[in-house]
Design an enzyme around this catalytic site. Sequence first.
Site, PDB file in Angstrom:
ATOM      1  CG  HIS A  84       1.950   4.299   5.806  1.00 41.08           C
ATOM      2  ND1 HIS A  84       1.924   3.056   6.387  1.00 41.08           N
ATOM      3  CD2 HIS A  84       2.432   4.107   4.545  1.00 41.08           C
ATOM      4  CE1 HIS A  84       2.364   2.150   5.512  1.00 41.08           C
ATOM      5  NE2 HIS A  84       2.666   2.759   4.386  1.00 41.08           N
ATOM      6  CD  GLN A  93       6.061   2.792   5.509  1.00 39.49           C
ATOM      7  OE1 GLN A  93       6.080   3.874   4.941  1.00 39.49           O
ATOM      8  NE2 GLN A  93       6.123   1.648   4.856  1.00 39.49           N
ATOM      9  CG  HIS A 151       0.660   3.960   0.123  1.00 38.86           C
ATOM     10  ND1 HIS A 151       0.384   2.674  -0.316  1.00 38.86           N
ATOM     11  CD2 HIS A 151       1.604   3.815   1.089  1.00 38.86           C
ATOM     12  CE1 HIS A 151       1.119   1.816   0.371  1.00 38.86           C
ATOM     13  NE2 HIS A 151       1.882   2.484   1.227  1.00 38.86           N
ATOM     14  CD  GLU A 152       4.213   6.571   1.659  1.00 35.66           C
ATOM     15  OE1 GLU A 152       4.325   6.265   2.859  1.00 35.66           O
ATOM     16  OE2 GLU A 152       4.443   5.758   0.731  1.00 35.66           O
ATOM     17  N   GLY A 170       8.032   6.093  -1.484  1.00 32.54           N
ATOM     18  CA  GLY A 170       7.433   6.848  -0.398  1.00 32.54           C
ATOM     19  C   GLY A 170       7.678   6.146   0.922  1.00 32.54           C
ATOM     20  CB  CYS A 177       3.245  -1.121   1.646  1.00 36.03           C
ATOM     21  SG  CYS A 177       3.564  -0.202   3.156  1.00 36.03           S
ATOM     22  CG  LEU A 178       9.303   0.545   1.136  1.00 36.07           C
ATOM     23  CD1 LEU A 178      10.212   1.728   1.473  1.00 36.07           C
ATOM     24  CD2 LEU A 178      10.022  -0.429   0.209  1.00 36.07           C
TER      25      LEU A 178
HETATM   26 NI    NI Z   1       3.360   1.963   2.588  1.00 38.26          NI
END
Ligand code: NI
Length: 175
Positions: free
Chosen positions: A140, A51, A136-137, A46, A94-95
Amino acid sequence: MAKRPIIWAPDPVLKTKCTPVAAVDDDIRALMDDMLATMYAAPGIGLAAPQIGVTRRVIVVDVSDKDEPANPICLANPEILWKAEETALHEEGCLSLPDLYADVERPVAVKVAYLDRDGAKQKIEAEGLLAVCLQHEIDHIDGVLFVDHLSPLKRNMIMKKMVKAKKNRAREEAA
Ligand code: NI
């Protein structure tokens, strides 16, 4: 489709409440395509627009298994319509916080309304990994990271590691 650099926490852009898109036009589709390219290259399941430094309400997810065909879902203006009362712990990463993981408690199922890549109104009911990933996304684009669901002690431990990791990356890039 172009891969873009992923912003690491802590960064103000990751704490920003993002603005809705007025319509899914060619610019938003290009953003979605870049986000998918960036997510697959990472690799991740995701990614949210902030991000890659874009503070708009756009997310992409793909929770398909490695041996399954890709199943990308692009969501503009995603909105949680319903959450299950039952919650569960699931390990999240998380990236924007590479290599750091923690158990996060969330509702086990959600219903989400959104605009798809063609700008059509869609609804999706999700459970399991997809439900975790969507929540989660969507966090963000409200400026919330998975560490914000943890105790201050655990959050500070992870954020200290990120400050160090960012310093190391900046040093490597300068070298
Ligand atoms: Ni994340």
